[in-house]
Motif scaffolding. Structure first.
Motif, short mmCIF file in Angstrom:
data_model
loop_
_atom_site.label_atom_id
_atom_site.label_comp_id
_atom_site.label_asym_id
_atom_site.label_seq_id
_atom_site.Cartn_x
_atom_site.Cartn_y
_atom_site.Cartn_z
N PRO A 59 12.39 6.35 -5.54
CA PRO A 59 11.21 5.92 -4.92
C PRO A 59 10.52 6.96 -4.38
O PRO A 59 9.16 6.92 -4.11
CB PRO A 59 11.58 4.96 -4.15
CG PRO A 59 12.92 5.05 -3.96
CD PRO A 59 13.80 5.64 -4.85
N GLU A 60 11.26 8.04 -3.64
CA GLU A 60 10.56 9.35 -2.97
C GLU A 60 9.67 9.91 -4.02
O GLU A 60 8.98 10.86 -3.43
CB GLU A 60 11.89 10.11 -2.60
CG GLU A 60 12.71 10.90 -3.65
CD GLU A 60 13.83 9.88 -4.19
OE1 GLU A 60 13.78 8.83 -3.78
OE2 GLU A 60 14.55 10.61 -5.11
N GLU A 61 9.89 9.86 -5.41
CA GLU A 61 9.08 10.44 -6.24
C GLU A 61 7.22 9.96 -6.00
O GLU A 61 6.63 10.73 -6.56
CB GLU A 61 9.39 10.60 -7.58
CG GLU A 61 10.52 11.12 -7.86
CD GLU A 61 10.49 12.52 -7.80
OE1 GLU A 61 9.55 13.29 -8.17
OE2 GLU A 61 11.39 13.32 -7.58
N ASN A 62 7.32 8.72 -5.69
CA ASN A 62 5.98 8.21 -5.57
C ASN A 62 5.26 7.51 -4.58
O ASN A 62 4.23 7.10 -4.29
CB ASN A 62 5.92 7.01 -6.71
CG ASN A 62 6.87 6.13 -6.89
OD1 ASN A 62 7.31 5.66 -5.59
ND2 ASN A 62 7.46 5.63 -8.05
N SER A 63 6.43 7.49 -3.40
CA SER A 63 5.97 6.84 -2.28
C SER A 63 6.52 7.56 -0.92
O SER A 63 7.82 8.05 -1.17
CB SER A 63 6.10 5.53 -2.39
OG SER A 63 7.32 5.27 -2.55
N ASN A 96 0.82 -1.42 0.08
CA ASN A 96 0.05 -0.09 -0.07
C ASN A 96 0.95 1.27 -0.08
O ASN A 96 0.48 2.21 0.58
CB ASN A 96 -1.25 0.06 1.25
CG ASN A 96 -1.75 -1.35 1.20
OD1 ASN A 96 -2.40 -1.67 0.31
ND2 ASN A 96 -2.13 -1.90 2.28
N THR A 97 1.88 1.35 -0.82
CA THR A 97 2.61 2.62 -0.84
C THR A 97 2.09 3.46 -1.80
O THR A 97 2.35 4.71 -1.51
CB THR A 97 4.32 2.42 -1.38
OG1 THR A 97 3.94 1.76 -2.71
CG2 THR A 97 4.99 1.13 -0.52
N GLY A 98 1.16 3.22 -2.85
CA GLY A 98 0.72 3.75 -3.64
C GLY A 98 1.54 4.32 -4.74
O GLY A 98 1.08 5.16 -5.69
N ALA A 99 2.58 3.71 -4.93
CA ALA A 99 3.45 4.04 -5.98
C ALA A 99 2.94 3.70 -7.35
O ALA A 99 3.09 4.37 -8.25
CB ALA A 99 4.87 3.51 -5.76
N CYS A 100 2.26 2.64 -7.46
CA CYS A 100 1.73 2.03 -8.60
C CYS A 100 0.83 2.93 -9.18
O CYS A 100 0.56 3.36 -10.24
CB CYS A 100 0.91 0.76 -8.42
SG CYS A 100 0.05 0.64 -6.95
N GLU A 101 -0.19 3.48 -8.24
CA GLU A 101 -1.36 4.52 -8.65
C GLU A 101 -0.50 5.75 -9.34
O GLU A 101 -1.10 6.28 -10.28
CB GLU A 101 -2.20 4.91 -7.52
CG GLU A 101 -3.28 5.69 -7.94
CD GLU A 101 -4.05 5.98 -6.63
OE1 GLU A 101 -5.14 5.87 -6.50
OE2 GLU A 101 -3.59 6.77 -5.86
N ILE A 102 0.63 6.09 -8.80
CA ILE A 102 0.85 7.42 -9.12
C ILE A 102 1.74 7.25 -10.35
O ILE A 102 1.75 8.20 -11.31
CB ILE A 102 2.05 8.03 -7.86
CG1 ILE A 102 1.19 8.61 -6.82
CG2 ILE A 102 3.06 9.05 -8.66
CD1 ILE A 102 2.17 8.82 -5.50
#
Lengths: 246, 223
Positions: free
Chosen positions: B98-102, A217-223
């Motif tokens: 990774p800090e760009e998206n989480s 659930n980091t949300g990286a995928c959605e972004i």
């Protein structure tokens, strides 16, 4: 503009690869990223060198073929676009650009920047469909009333192009956003109800079998998703699976 | 057939169980803080509450084993999931942002979790193991006034207080992501409630560890 490119080169699936450095010059800011790669490949061919292998097809953000990890992000620094829609105006003259393939155990590198994404195909084959009698007597789908909100949510989920950026962005190489979009687009529609339980169980089972990681659930995928697929779909799939299992 | 697979053989249901155990521990932390807070205002109240928790059969033989299992399950499942996640990407990116998206918290739950696990080792050494020895080996169950003195004694050492404060910083970082993430894992997400849960999660993640920190520092300074 003049650019330095650091690109992953790998001869074949079993070969060990490395980052190689290339220089390209006179790149127009109006070029797409893939056009810049074409310029580099022409340059390499003229020098008698092996061009860089990369996936591409429609070049208009629909097919989901292009798959480059550019400067530390899938599809590069822009939001809501695929690599083919990324323009060179997003970079500055003199920049160094790092280009790598998607990294995941389930997406093995075939050559250079090309990865094998057939794991997604096998997940779809396991249940991402609606069994319809196509004898000619099928009911017109448009004749079935569907609440506007459900239709909108199903459509939004269906815009997933299966490019794999969600897997590439996730620190765990999780495929939850892709699978949840495919589960959602059918679970929300009347046509998908008959196989609803078997579908989510089979698709999640296949996702696990393929070796994708868990969702943190980091949300990286959605972004990073070029189509803006929402985390709402992952929550929906979690509910669908729990409901199917109990 | 996928339908015949065991509950915890599905990655999503492992996360579901992880979320439930996490939410259970969130509730436990609130109860723990409430009792500890009484030590600041009244040693008698703290002693009587601690004595009740330490001797009530329901707490001792039902809730405490459930709590111990919850802690063990959350930690061990966290490690199992981490191993599976690392195996899913055997070759790392040469260059990544990774800090760009989480958030850092969401990406490093294993680090904050392991730090909390180490803290629990110290905490058990300080309080739980002596408690078990006293009750089950020495057979002393009726000393109702020892709890406050034991608490003060432990927070006499500045190094121990510093370790506690540092551990609660890690707990805060862990809760900052974990609390709201648990709701997503159990499928509880909608436009009405999710913004509230995210705010509640942030408030809880700051207030509860800060409360524990204040109590430790208070008892250190009060001596």
């Amino acid at each position: 503009m003049n650019l330095t490119l650091k690109i992953w080169r790998q001869k074949e699936a079993k070969a060990s690869g490395s980052m190689e450095t290339y220089k390209v010059s006179e790149i127009s800011e109006h070029m797409s990223f893939l056009e810049m790669m074409d310029v580099l490949n022409e340059q390499l061919i003229n020098e008698g060198k092996e061009p860089i292998a990369f996936d591409h097809d429609c070049r208009e953000g629909i097919c989901g073929s292009c798959s480059m990890y550019i400067n530390g992000e899938p599809h590069g620094p822009d939001r809501g676009v695929t690599t083919c829609q990324l323009h060179m105006r997003k970079f500055k003259d003199g920049d160094t650009i790092h280009i790598e393939p998607w990294r995941a155990a389930s997406f093995p590198v075939i050559k250079d920047l090309v990865v094998d994404r057939s794991a997604f195909d096998r997940i779809i084959q396991s249940g991402g469909y609606v069994s319809v009698n196509t004898s000619g007597n099928s009911q017109d789908a448009n004749a079935i009333p569907i609440p506007k909100e459900d239709a909108d949510n199903a459509f939004d989920a269906a815009t997933c192009i299966g490019c794999g950026a969600c897997v590439a962005a996730c620190k765990n190489s999780s495929a939850m956003l892709f699978v949840s979009a495919k589960v959602s687009q059918l679970a929300l529609l009347p046509q998908g109800q008959v196989e609803r339980k078997e579908r989510v169980l089979s698709m999640v089972d296949q996702m696990d079998t393929e070796g994708f990681g868990n969702c943190s659930n980091t949300g990286a995928c959605e972004i990073e998703c070029p189509k803006g697929i929402s985390l709402d779909n992952i929550a929906r799939m979690n509910r669908e699976l729990l409901s199917a299992k109990i | 057939m996928a339908i015949n697979k065991g509950f915890l053989n599905f990655s999503i249901l492992r996360k579901f169980a992880m979320a439930l155990s996490g939410l259970f521990l969130v509730i436990f932390l609130l109860q723990h803080l409430t009792i500890n807070l009484t030590s600041v205002f009244s040693s008698d109240a703290f002693n009587s509450l601690s004595h009740f928790m330490g001797t009530n059969p329901l707490v001792q033989f039902l809730l405490q084993p459930i709590l111990a299992f919850g802690v063990f399950f959350h930690l061990s499942m966290g490690l199992v999931l981490e191993i599976k996640n690392r195996n899913a990407r055997p070759i790392k990116y040469a260059y990544s942002k990774p800090e760009e998206n989480s958030s850092w918290m969401s990406r490093n739950m294993i680090i904050t979790g392991v730090m909390i696990m180490l803290f629990l080792g110290l905490h058990f050494y300080d309080f739980w193991f002596p408690e078990l020895k006293l009750k089950f080996i020495d057979g002393i169950w009726n000393n109702e006034t020892r709890y406050f003195i034991e608490l003060q004694h432990k927070f006499h050492d500045p190094i121990r207080v510093a370790l506690y404060v540092l551990s609660f910083v890690f707990l805060s970082l862990h809760l900052m992501h974990g609390f709201q993430s648990a709701f997503q894992s159990i499928g509880f997400r909608n436009k009405s409630y999710t913004p509230f849960i995210k705010k509640l999660s942030s408030i809880y993640a700051i207030v509860v560890p800060f409360g524990f920190v204040c109590i430790a520092i208070y008892h250190f300074l009060a001596q």
